[in-house]
Write a protein that holds these residues in place. Structure first.
Motif, PDB file in Angstrom:
ATOM      1  N   ALA A 105       0.830  -1.210   0.000  1.00  0.00           N
ATOM      2  CA  ALA A 105       0.000   0.000   0.000  1.00  0.00           C
ATOM      3  C   ALA A 105       0.858   1.252   0.000  1.00  0.00           C
ATOM      4  N   TYR A 106       2.131   1.092   0.361  1.00  0.00           N
ATOM      5  CA  TYR A 106       3.030   2.244   0.501  1.00  0.00           C
ATOM      6  C   TYR A 106       3.979   2.285  -0.688  1.00  0.00           C
ATOM      7  N   THR A 107       3.484   2.826  -1.788  1.00  0.00           N
ATOM      8  CA  THR A 107       4.273   2.880  -3.016  1.00  0.00           C
ATOM      9  C   THR A 107       3.639   3.867  -3.980  1.00  0.00           C
ATOM     10  N   TYR A 108       4.287   4.056  -5.104  1.00  0.00           N
ATOM     11  CA  TYR A 108       3.742   4.875  -6.186  1.00  0.00           C
ATOM     12  C   TYR A 108       2.785   4.031  -7.015  1.00  0.00           C
ATOM     13  N   THR A 109       1.906   4.683  -7.724  1.00  0.00           N
ATOM     14  CA  THR A 109       0.869   3.976  -8.489  1.00  0.00           C
ATOM     15  C   THR A 109       1.432   3.005  -9.518  1.00  0.00           C
ATOM     16  N   LYS A 140       4.968  -2.199  11.196  1.00  0.00           N
ATOM     17  CA  LYS A 140       5.075  -1.025  12.059  1.00  0.00           C
ATOM     18  C   LYS A 140       6.473  -0.424  11.954  1.00  0.00           C
ATOM     19  N   GLU A 141       6.521   0.893  11.804  1.00  0.00           N
ATOM     20  CA  GLU A 141       7.785   1.630  11.735  1.00  0.00           C
ATOM     21  C   GLU A 141       8.676   1.149  10.588  1.00  0.00           C
ATOM     22  N   SER A 142       8.048   0.741   9.488  1.00  0.00           N
ATOM     23  CA  SER A 142       8.813   0.243   8.347  1.00  0.00           C
ATOM     24  C   SER A 142       8.198   0.743   7.047  1.00  0.00           C
ATOM     25  N   PHE A 143       9.046   0.916   6.037  1.00  0.00           N
ATOM     26  CA  PHE A 143       8.566   1.259   4.702  1.00  0.00           C
ATOM     27  C   PHE A 143       8.288   0.018   3.867  1.00  0.00           C
ATOM     28  N   GLN A 144       8.608  -1.164   4.372  1.00  0.00           N
ATOM     29  CA  GLN A 144       8.374  -2.407   3.646  1.00  0.00           C
ATOM     30  C   GLN A 144       7.081  -3.073   4.096  1.00  0.00           C
ATOM     31  N   MET A 145       6.584  -3.956   3.249  1.00  0.00           N
ATOM     32  CA  MET A 145       5.374  -4.696   3.574  1.00  0.00           C
ATOM     33  C   MET A 145       5.519  -5.459   4.882  1.00  0.00           C
ATOM     34  N   ASP A 146       4.412  -5.611   5.576  1.00  0.00           N
ATOM     35  CA  ASP A 146       4.337  -6.509   6.732  1.00  0.00           C
ATOM     36  C   ASP A 146       4.312  -7.929   6.170  1.00  0.00           C
ATOM     37  N   TYR A 147       5.381  -8.667   6.378  1.00  0.00           N
ATOM     38  CA  TYR A 147       5.489  -9.978   5.740  1.00  0.00           C
ATOM     39  C   TYR A 147       4.510 -10.999   6.321  1.00  0.00           C
ATOM     40  N   ASP A 148       4.145 -10.840   7.576  1.00  0.00           N
ATOM     41  CA  ASP A 148       3.097 -11.709   8.136  1.00  0.00           C
ATOM     42  C   ASP A 148       1.766 -11.420   7.451  1.00  0.00           C
ATOM     43  N   ALA A 149       1.461 -10.129   7.257  1.00  0.00           N
ATOM     44  CA  ALA A 149       0.223  -9.752   6.559  1.00  0.00           C
ATOM     45  C   ALA A 149       0.258 -10.220   5.106  1.00  0.00           C
ATOM     46  N   LEU A 150       1.435 -10.165   4.503  1.00  0.00           N
ATOM     47  CA  LEU A 150       1.594 -10.665   3.137  1.00  0.00           C
ATOM     48  C   LEU A 150       1.225 -12.143   3.069  1.00  0.00           C
ATOM     49  N   GLU A 151       1.743 -12.921   3.986  1.00  0.00           N
ATOM     50  CA  GLU A 151       1.459 -14.354   3.990  1.00  0.00           C
ATOM     51  C   GLU A 151      -0.031 -14.619   4.169  1.00  0.00           C
ATOM     52  N   ASN A 152      -0.663 -13.842   5.037  1.00  0.00           N
ATOM     53  CA  ASN A 152      -2.097 -14.019   5.290  1.00  0.00           C
ATOM     54  C   ASN A 152      -2.955 -13.596   4.102  1.00  0.00           C
ATOM     55  N   ASP A 156      11.217  -2.127  -3.639  1.00  0.00           N
ATOM     56  CA  ASP A 156      12.518  -1.779  -3.056  1.00  0.00           C
ATOM     57  C   ASP A 156      12.600  -0.268  -2.861  1.00  0.00           C
ATOM     58  N   ILE A 157      11.862   0.231  -1.885  1.00  0.00           N
ATOM     59  CA  ILE A 157      11.686   1.667  -1.722  1.00  0.00           C
ATOM     60  C   ILE A 157      12.995   2.348  -1.330  1.00  0.00           C
ATOM     61  N   GLY A 158      13.278   3.460  -1.984  1.00  0.00           N
ATOM     62  CA  GLY A 158      14.451   4.256  -1.687  1.00  0.00           C
ATOM     63  C   GLY A 158      15.757   3.653  -2.156  1.00  0.00           C
ATOM     64  N   GLY A 159      15.691   2.433  -2.723  1.00  0.00           N
ATOM     65  CA  GLY A 159      16.900   1.762  -3.165  1.00  0.00           C
ATOM     66  C   GLY A 159      17.366   0.679  -2.225  1.00  0.00           C
ATOM     67  N   VAL A 160      16.571   0.390  -1.173  1.00  0.00           N
ATOM     68  CA  VAL A 160      16.894  -0.668  -0.217  1.00  0.00           C
ATOM     69  C   VAL A 160      16.091  -1.912  -0.579  1.00  0.00           C
ATOM     70  N   MET A 161      16.771  -3.006  -0.809  1.00  0.00           N
ATOM     71  CA  MET A 161      16.092  -4.229  -1.227  1.00  0.00           C
ATOM     72  C   MET A 161      15.275  -4.839  -0.089  1.00  0.00           C
ATOM     73  N   CYS A 162      14.160  -5.432  -0.454  1.00  0.00           N
ATOM     74  CA  CYS A 162      13.280  -6.096   0.511  1.00  0.00           C
ATOM     75  C   CYS A 162      13.921  -7.374   1.049  1.00  0.00           C
ATOM     76  N   ASP A 163      13.239  -7.995   1.981  1.00  0.00           N
ATOM     77  CA  ASP A 163      13.700  -9.259   2.555  1.00  0.00           C
ATOM     78  C   ASP A 163      13.215 -10.401   1.651  1.00  0.00           C
ATOM     79  N   TYR A 164      13.957 -10.630   0.565  1.00  0.00           N
ATOM     80  CA  TYR A 164      13.528 -11.633  -0.412  1.00  0.00           C
ATOM     81  C   TYR A 164      13.640 -13.055   0.129  1.00  0.00           C
ATOM     82  N   ASP A 165      14.578 -13.290   1.043  1.00  0.00           N
ATOM     83  CA  ASP A 165      14.640 -14.623   1.664  1.00  0.00           C
ATOM     84  C   ASP A 165      13.320 -14.941   2.356  1.00  0.00           C
ATOM     85  N   ARG A 166      12.797 -13.951   3.065  1.00  0.00           N
ATOM     86  CA  ARG A 166      11.522 -14.142   3.764  1.00  0.00           C
ATOM     87  C   ARG A 166      10.377 -14.342   2.766  1.00  0.00           C
TER      88      ARG A 166
END
Length: 406
Positions: A82-86, A106-118, A131-141
């Motif tokens: 939900a936190y991204t450009y169109t 909470k307190e993160s610019f990345q997706m809630d990975y638990d919510a993602l799974e659900n 990958d907001i701002g140039g920081v890669m997401c937790d792809y292992d997760r």
């Protein structure tokens, strides 16, 4: 305070080398897709440690293109933040799939990975991490999540069957040049879309690229060919192929689109790629200067270099503790009056009219809203001089102290 300056947010860093390269392209007779575009694709692939890349006229075209090549459409679900450009979400709507938005942690610019799974259902075909701002997401997760859910994945074509699980298509618009745990952006997700828009670290004015990992059982040359058809009206030969003696004849094998990259654009990109290490190094220097003042002020910010992440340093996102949307805008206006342009990344999609009309409500995304309401992005570009940086820091520090009373 220093004399008032005019510091833009994100001007392109163009030198005479890029100007001369464009002039050479114009004089060459190839100003649309031709040898320079093909060479740029090879260099992008090599830079990202993959075998192939496709260059198109935008990252959005790359993202929509791969969704179409994957056969995603009506009845399918695609998840993104939900936190991204169109541009992360609109291609999902273009292809007729159901868009699913996930709140940030909470307190993160990345997706809630638990919510993602659900949020995953048997209709989920693709996840688009950002990958907001140039920081890669937790792809292992993320890969761990889709592996655990592969038993409910229902493939609907050969490429989906070959992958055998929900497909990870990274929105790496900000992340060209980033890495995580030693692996380059573009080589980690199944597919990665990069942007070379005018405000990006590496620019071709407009433009983008798509890279992908090797997929067992998928012919990479055939995959590349599908993208060429998609980007050139479904025409069986591009203009370069048609220049061969007697090779005028072609077929239209699908009702494709028109979103190819030109050699003019690619000529800019190849010079930018030659300069890219120095551009990334300079961004890191600026980030380190900004980090120092944020630490001093107790201002939260996106962490670019930690936990195995080497960011591309595209955006410098700060969050001012204890302020709301109104006070945030006050700081932005204060800095603008002193000649410093700032920005906000991002106003969450559920706050936008188009996404409200689809049925999204920001009340369902409280963490994303909290990230947004006190976020300010400082100018981060390689046209900034050391004096400019000192001035930005001085103006920012003064504005924050005036609003927070610290």
């Amino acid at each position: 305070m220093d004399e008032l300056r005019n510091i833009p947010f994100s001007p392109p860093d163009i030198t005479d080398k890029e100007v001369n390269a464009v002039a050479e392209a114009l004089k060459s007779g190839w100003i649309t897709t031709g040898p320079r575009t093909k060479e740029f694709e090879k260099r992008i692939a090599a830079y990202c440690d993959v075998d192939k890349a496709v260059c198109l006229n935008s990252a959005t075209a790359c993202l929509e293109g791969i969704l179409r090549v994957l056969g995603i459409g009506d009845g399918d679900e695609v998840i993104t933040s939900a936190y991204t450009y169109t541009a992360s979400a609109s291609p999902v709507c273009h292809i007729g799939a159901k868009l699913v938005l996930v709140d940030t942690a909470k307190e993160s610019f990345q997706m809630d990975y638990d919510a993602l799974e659900n949020a995953i259902t048997e209709k989920t075909k693709v996840i688009i991490p950002v990958d907001i701002g140039g920081v890669m997401c937790d792809y292992d997760r993320i890969f761990d999540i889709v592996e655990r859910k592969k038993n409910i994945f229902k493939p609907s074509n050969d490429i989906q069957k070959a992958i055998g699980r929900i497909i990870i298509v990274a929105d790496g618009a900000h992340a060209f040049g980033a890495s995580k745990n030693g692996k380059k952006a573009g080589s980690v997700a199944d597919f990665t879309s990069f942007s070379f828009h005018a405000v990006k670290n590496l620019t071709t004015a407009e433009g983008g690229a798509l890279t992908w990992k090797h997929i067992e059982g998928v012919d990479e040359d055939e995959l590349y060919k599908q993208f060429m058809l998609y980007s050139l009206h479904g025409q069986s030969k591009d203009a370069l192929a048609k220049t061969k003696l007697g090779a005028w004849e072609y077929d239209i094998v699908s009702t494709g689109y028109k979103c190819n990259m030109t050699d003019i654009m690619a000529s800019i990109g190849m010079i930018q790629l030659d300069r890219y290490k120095e551009l990334l190094d300079r961004r890191k220097e600026i980030i380190e200067s900004y980090d120092a003042v944020c630490n001093k002020l107790g201002v939260n910010r996106l962490v670019h270099f930690a936990d195995g992440n080497v960011s591309s340093g595209h955006l410098y996102l700060t969050r001012i503790p204890g302020i709301d949307n109104e006070k945030r805008n006050g700081i932005i206006n204060n800095m603008a009056e002193k000649g410093v342009a700032t920005n906000v990344h991002y106003k969450p999609l559920p706050m936008m009219t188009a996404y409200k009309q689809i049925g999204f409500d920001i009340k369902d995304y409280p963490n994303a809203y909290r990230q947004y309401e006190n976020e300010i992005s400082l100018p981060l570009n390689t046209k900034l001089s050391d004096d400019d940086i000192r001035y930005v820091i001085e103006v920012f520090e003064t504005a924050v102290k005036e609003v927070t009373g610290t």
